[in-house]
Motif scaffolding. Structure first.
Motif, PDB file in Angstrom:
ATOM      1  N   ALA A   1       0.817  -1.239   0.123  1.00  0.00           N
ATOM      2  CA  ALA A   1      -0.159  -0.002  -0.127  1.00  0.00           C
ATOM      3  C   ALA A   1       0.786   1.208   0.057  1.00  0.00           C
ATOM      4  O   ALA A   1       1.504   1.738   1.038  1.00  0.00           O
ATOM      5  CB  ALA A   1      -0.919  -0.069   1.263  1.00  0.00           C
ATOM      6  N   GLN A   2       1.133   1.707  -1.272  1.00  0.00           N
ATOM      7  CA  GLN A   2       2.100   3.010  -1.196  1.00  0.00           C
ATOM      8  C   GLN A   2       1.520   4.002  -2.372  1.00  0.00           C
ATOM      9  O   GLN A   2       0.710   3.616  -3.069  1.00  0.00           O
ATOM     10  CB  GLN A   2       3.319   2.590  -1.714  1.00  0.00           C
ATOM     11  CG  GLN A   2       3.477   1.806  -2.944  1.00  0.00           C
ATOM     12  CD  GLN A   2       5.078   1.097  -3.042  1.00  0.00           C
ATOM     13  OE1 GLN A   2       5.703   1.186  -2.474  1.00  0.00           O
ATOM     14  NE2 GLN A   2       5.290   0.466  -4.197  1.00  0.00           N
ATOM     15  N   ASN A   3       1.846   5.115  -2.037  1.00  0.00           N
ATOM     16  CA  ASN A   3       1.343   5.921  -3.150  1.00  0.00           C
ATOM     17  C   ASN A   3       1.685   5.717  -4.581  1.00  0.00           C
ATOM     18  O   ASN A   3       1.032   6.073  -5.733  1.00  0.00           O
ATOM     19  CB  ASN A   3       1.696   7.421  -2.600  1.00  0.00           C
ATOM     20  CG  ASN A   3       0.937   7.798  -1.535  1.00  0.00           C
ATOM     21  OD1 ASN A   3      -0.209   7.483  -1.048  1.00  0.00           O
ATOM     22  ND2 ASN A   3       1.588   8.857  -0.638  1.00  0.00           N
ATOM     23  N   SER A   4       2.798   5.333  -4.893  1.00  0.00           N
ATOM     24  CA  SER A   4       3.400   4.962  -6.218  1.00  0.00           C
ATOM     25  C   SER A   4       3.584   3.545  -6.203  1.00  0.00           C
ATOM     26  O   SER A   4       4.096   2.737  -5.320  1.00  0.00           O
ATOM     27  CB  SER A   4       4.786   5.791  -6.392  1.00  0.00           C
ATOM     28  OG  SER A   4       5.424   5.451  -7.606  1.00  0.00           O
ATOM     29  N   HIS A   5       3.506   2.946  -7.309  1.00  0.00           N
ATOM     30  CA  HIS A   5       3.884   1.559  -7.530  1.00  0.00           C
ATOM     31  C   HIS A   5       5.046   1.240  -7.848  1.00  0.00           C
ATOM     32  O   HIS A   5       5.766   0.417  -8.235  1.00  0.00           O
ATOM     33  CB  HIS A   5       2.995   0.828  -8.729  1.00  0.00           C
ATOM     34  CG  HIS A   5       3.033   1.677 -10.065  1.00  0.00           C
ATOM     35  ND1 HIS A   5       2.305   2.676 -10.458  1.00  0.00           N
ATOM     36  CD2 HIS A   5       3.925   1.608 -11.199  1.00  0.00           C
ATOM     37  CE1 HIS A   5       2.540   3.204 -11.548  1.00  0.00           C
ATOM     38  NE2 HIS A   5       3.404   2.545 -12.154  1.00  0.00           N
ATOM     39  N   TRP A   6       5.897   2.598  -8.193  1.00  0.00           N
ATOM     40  CA  TRP A   6       7.417   2.524  -8.562  1.00  0.00           C
ATOM     41  C   TRP A   6       8.135   2.401  -7.030  1.00  0.00           C
ATOM     42  O   TRP A   6       8.131   3.267  -6.259  1.00  0.00           O
ATOM     43  CB  TRP A   6       7.734   3.830  -9.314  1.00  0.00           C
ATOM     44  CG  TRP A   6       7.143   3.775 -10.751  1.00  0.00           C
ATOM     45  CD1 TRP A   6       6.000   4.581 -10.712  1.00  0.00           C
ATOM     46  CD2 TRP A   6       7.356   3.216 -11.860  1.00  0.00           C
ATOM     47  NE1 TRP A   6       5.770   4.674 -12.303  1.00  0.00           N
ATOM     48  CE2 TRP A   6       6.619   4.036 -12.752  1.00  0.00           C
ATOM     49  CE3 TRP A   6       8.549   2.456 -12.132  1.00  0.00           C
ATOM     50  CZ2 TRP A   6       6.650   3.403 -13.956  1.00  0.00           C
ATOM     51  CZ3 TRP A   6       8.449   2.000 -13.495  1.00  0.00           C
ATOM     52  CH2 TRP A   6       7.371   2.515 -14.625  1.00  0.00           C
ATOM     53  N   PRO A   7       8.608   1.219  -6.722  1.00  0.00           N
ATOM     54  CA  PRO A   7       9.440   1.208  -5.465  1.00  0.00           C
ATOM     55  C   PRO A   7      10.753   2.227  -5.469  1.00  0.00           C
ATOM     56  O   PRO A   7      11.229   2.542  -6.659  1.00  0.00           O
ATOM     57  CB  PRO A   7       9.965  -0.387  -5.463  1.00  0.00           C
ATOM     58  CG  PRO A   7       9.817  -0.826  -6.946  1.00  0.00           C
ATOM     59  CD  PRO A   7       9.085   0.146  -7.515  1.00  0.00           C
ATOM     60  N   LYS A   8      11.139   2.120  -4.297  1.00  0.00           N
ATOM     61  CA  LYS A   8      12.271   3.252  -4.005  1.00  0.00           C
ATOM     62  C   LYS A   8      13.532   2.539  -4.238  1.00  0.00           C
ATOM     63  O   LYS A   8      13.741   1.249  -3.571  1.00  0.00           O
ATOM     64  CB  LYS A   8      12.377   3.765  -2.677  1.00  0.00           C
ATOM     65  CG  LYS A   8      13.344   4.813  -2.769  1.00  0.00           C
ATOM     66  CD  LYS A   8      13.107   5.432  -1.209  1.00  0.00           C
ATOM     67  CE  LYS A   8      14.120   6.638  -0.851  1.00  0.00           C
ATOM     68  NZ  LYS A   8      14.234   7.882  -1.844  1.00  0.00           N
ATOM     69  N   LEU A   9      14.306   3.002  -5.363  1.00  0.00           N
ATOM     70  CA  LEU A   9      15.720   2.150  -5.446  1.00  0.00           C
ATOM     71  C   LEU A   9      16.787   2.863  -5.061  1.00  0.00           C
ATOM     72  O   LEU A   9      16.603   3.953  -4.540  1.00  0.00           O
ATOM     73  CB  LEU A   9      15.865   1.901  -6.954  1.00  0.00           C
ATOM     74  CG  LEU A   9      14.684   1.058  -7.650  1.00  0.00           C
ATOM     75  CD1 LEU A   9      14.797   1.166  -9.136  1.00  0.00           C
ATOM     76  CD2 LEU A   9      14.508  -0.110  -7.241  1.00  0.00           C
ATOM     77  N   ASP A  10      17.969   2.108  -4.848  1.00  0.00           N
ATOM     78  CA  ASP A  10      19.211   2.684  -4.124  1.00  0.00           C
ATOM     79  C   ASP A  10      19.952   3.487  -5.127  1.00  0.00           C
ATOM     80  O   ASP A  10      20.466   2.977  -6.091  1.00  0.00           O
ATOM     81  CB  ASP A  10      19.827   1.728  -3.547  1.00  0.00           C
ATOM     82  CG  ASP A  10      21.107   2.016  -2.718  1.00  0.00           C
ATOM     83  OD1 ASP A  10      21.314   3.409  -2.424  1.00  0.00           O
ATOM     84  OD2 ASP A  10      21.494   1.282  -1.881  1.00  0.00           O
ATOM     85  N   CYS A  11      20.081   4.882  -4.989  1.00  0.00           N
ATOM     86  CA  CYS A  11      21.025   5.549  -5.737  1.00  0.00           C
ATOM     87  C   CYS A  11      22.529   5.746  -5.378  1.00  0.00           C
ATOM     88  O   CYS A  11      23.474   6.341  -6.028  1.00  0.00           O
ATOM     89  CB  CYS A  11      20.412   6.864  -5.940  1.00  0.00           C
ATOM     90  SG  CYS A  11      18.665   6.920  -6.970  1.00  0.00           S
ATOM     91  N   SER A  12      22.822   5.256  -4.034  1.00  0.00           N
ATOM     92  CA  SER A  12      24.100   5.742  -3.443  1.00  0.00           C
ATOM     93  C   SER A  12      25.141   4.635  -3.981  1.00  0.00           C
ATOM     94  O   SER A  12      26.441   4.983  -3.521  1.00  0.00           O
ATOM     95  CB  SER A  12      23.815   5.310  -2.030  1.00  0.00           C
ATOM     96  OG  SER A  12      23.593   4.026  -1.685  1.00  0.00           O
ATOM     97  N   ARG A  13      24.718   3.616  -4.549  1.00  0.00           N
ATOM     98  CA  ARG A  13      25.728   2.775  -5.027  1.00  0.00           C
ATOM     99  C   ARG A  13      26.289   3.240  -6.507  1.00  0.00           C
ATOM    100  O   ARG A  13      27.231   2.356  -6.887  1.00  0.00           O
ATOM    101  CB  ARG A  13      25.070   1.394  -5.168  1.00  0.00           C
ATOM    102  CG  ARG A  13      24.604   0.682  -3.858  1.00  0.00           C
ATOM    103  CD  ARG A  13      23.944  -0.756  -4.358  1.00  0.00           C
ATOM    104  NE  ARG A  13      23.448  -1.347  -2.905  1.00  0.00           N
ATOM    105  CZ  ARG A  13      24.001  -1.935  -2.042  1.00  0.00           C
ATOM    106  NH1 ARG A  13      25.284  -2.319  -2.258  1.00  0.00           N
ATOM    107  NH2 ARG A  13      23.358  -2.416  -1.114  1.00  0.00           N
ATOM    108  N   PHE A  14      25.958   4.056  -6.893  1.00  0.00           N
ATOM    109  CA  PHE A  14      26.219   4.473  -8.376  1.00  0.00           C
ATOM    110  C   PHE A  14      27.679   4.678  -8.362  1.00  0.00           C
ATOM    111  O   PHE A  14      28.323   5.468  -7.664  1.00  0.00           O
ATOM    112  CB  PHE A  14      25.564   5.827  -8.768  1.00  0.00           C
ATOM    113  CG  PHE A  14      25.959   6.245 -10.297  1.00  0.00           C
ATOM    114  CD1 PHE A  14      25.810   5.583 -11.386  1.00  0.00           C
ATOM    115  CD2 PHE A  14      26.554   7.469 -10.258  1.00  0.00           C
ATOM    116  CE1 PHE A  14      26.283   6.124 -12.519  1.00  0.00           C
ATOM    117  CE2 PHE A  14      27.078   7.866 -11.641  1.00  0.00           C
ATOM    118  CZ  PHE A  14      26.774   7.190 -12.600  1.00  0.00           C
ATOM    119  N   GLU A  15      28.506   4.110  -9.704  1.00  0.00           N
ATOM    120  CA  GLU A  15      29.745   4.136  -9.804  1.00  0.00           C
ATOM    121  C   GLU A  15      29.986   4.810 -11.166  1.00  0.00           C
ATOM    122  O   GLU A  15      29.948   4.175 -12.366  1.00  0.00           O
ATOM    123  CB  GLU A  15      30.670   2.867  -9.727  1.00  0.00           C
ATOM    124  CG  GLU A  15      30.637   2.095  -8.351  1.00  0.00           C
ATOM    125  CD  GLU A  15      31.065   0.923  -8.399  1.00  0.00           C
ATOM    126  OE1 GLU A  15      31.633   0.369  -9.487  1.00  0.00           O
ATOM    127  OE2 GLU A  15      31.191   0.225  -7.264  1.00  0.00           O
TER     128      GLU A  15
END
Length: 370
Positions: free
Chosen positions: A341-355
């Motif tokens: 049950a969330q406002n968006s069907h797009w889950p939150k993904l991790d941007c901190s790992r970007f290389e």
């Protein structure tokens, strides 16, 4: 607004459109007229079956950006223009008009492959000022449409995402996504990817009319289950919901997707921007002439008396009694089945790992010393 009765077009096997509808930028338009002469309908005089043509395109950029408040992402990448799936209702069809091609049959038979897409993505990700935000892959046209089997541009783009640990989501109607489980699974292990399947109907006969070259509904659900079993988060989009065509299947689609492992769900009401409206009317007159007027009447009630209203916030859901009923049905089914049950069907993904990748090296006229 009342529209005059339309003459039903003959369905073309394997295609969603029935004509080469002219784009809005064309300076001249041709129209077939019956002059009264008899036409030989024997097999030898029938028009040849339309073949798919693919042209290589050298793109100048690959990441598209938007600030629309109701789409859930700010960046997208599309390796192809046009889509062989042939969905009669596809909101991207009008984009072919910019190429002086028909949003009708040309959109699904004259395709463009951005053959330099992987190199461009690497280049754009390597720019000094680039700040990672999740990328939506294959939004305008399906990244796993049939020509992906040959060109493998989507797979190459995912390889760049894996190398740089860049988060992304994708949405598809094609079971070909199973091919790339070997890339998607390690990305999912680091919360860098989510995969959404668009399921319009569980009826293979209706699906074959709505989206003739997309994977059958059972194949999409099978692919969803296999991705889920591989640890890849999957979701379902019931899109589009079409009044009196597939709206009765909303709960059934959600239940089938939940059984296949989907953890998130969403829906989108039918959208008919620009040339999509007359194309969809032709589809209705061809496949459902008995209810065409009723379908369009309901759509116009949802859109303030028009075929389409592009206003943010309501363009995906519509307004009025029918829209409220559909929304309530979705919410009840989502709660009953246990979807997130969330406002968006797009889950939150991790941007901190970007290389950040190394920028492409320019060739020196003196060559390399090492």
């Amino acid at each position: 607004m009342q529209h005059p009765p339309r003459n039903a077009q003959a369905a073309i096997k394997g295609r969603g459109s029935t004509s080469h509808l002219a784009g809005r930028f064309e300076s001249t338009v041709s129209e077939a007229v019956d002059d009264g002469w008899a036409v030989d309908e024997s097999e030898e005089f029938r028009a040849p079956r339309l073949r798919t043509e693919v042209r290589a395109e050298t793109a100048r950029s690959i990441i598209s950006r938007n600030n629309s408040p109701d789409v859930g992402f700010s960046q997208s990448v599309n390796p192809y223009r046009g889509c062989e799936h042939g969905c009669s209702y596809c909101f991207a069809r009008p984009s072919h008009a910019y190429l002086n091609l028909s949003p009708g049959l040309d959109f699904e038979t004259k395709l463009f492959a951005k053959t330099n897409a992987p190199q461009l993505l690497r280049k754009e990700l390597s720019k000094p000022g680039y700040v990672p935000q999740p990328i939506a892959l294959g939004i305008n046209t399906d990244a796993y449409q049939p020509i992906e089997r040959k060109f493998k541009l989507t797979r190459q783009l995912i390889e760049v995402m894996l190398e740089t640990k860049h988060p992304f989501s994708l949405i598809t109607k094609n079971a070909l996504v199973e091919r790339d489980i070997d890339l998607l699974a390690p990305l999912a292990a680091e919360n860098l990817v989510s995969v959404h399947f668009s399921v319009t109907s569980l009826d293979p006969h209706l699906s074959a009319k709505l989206e003739p070259r997309a994977s059958a509904p059972h194949a999409r659900l099978r692919a969803m289950k296999r991705l889920h079993e591989a640890g890849i988060p999957v979701g379902v989009m019931v899109a589009p919901v079409i009044p009196w065509i597939n709206d009765s299947e909303l709960e059934a689609v959600l239940e089938a997707a939940h059984d296949a492992g989907a953890s998130t769900a969403g829906y989108v009401l039918l959208r008919l921007p620009l040339e999509v409206a007359p194309l969809f009317r032709d589809w209705l007159d061809t496949h459902h002439p008995d209810r065409a007027a009723h379908v369009m009447s309901t759509i116009q009630q949802l859109r303030g008396g028009k075929d389409y209203d592009s206003q943010f916030g309501t363009r995906m859901r519509g307004q009025g009694v029918y829209a409220e009923l559909l929304s309530n049905r979705f919410k009840l089914a989502r709660k009953r089945l246990g979807f997130n049950a969330q406002n968006s069907h797009w889950p939150k993904l991790d941007c901190s790992r970007f290389e950040k990748p190394l920028p492409p090296r320019k060739d020196s006229p003196q060559g390399s010393l090492f």
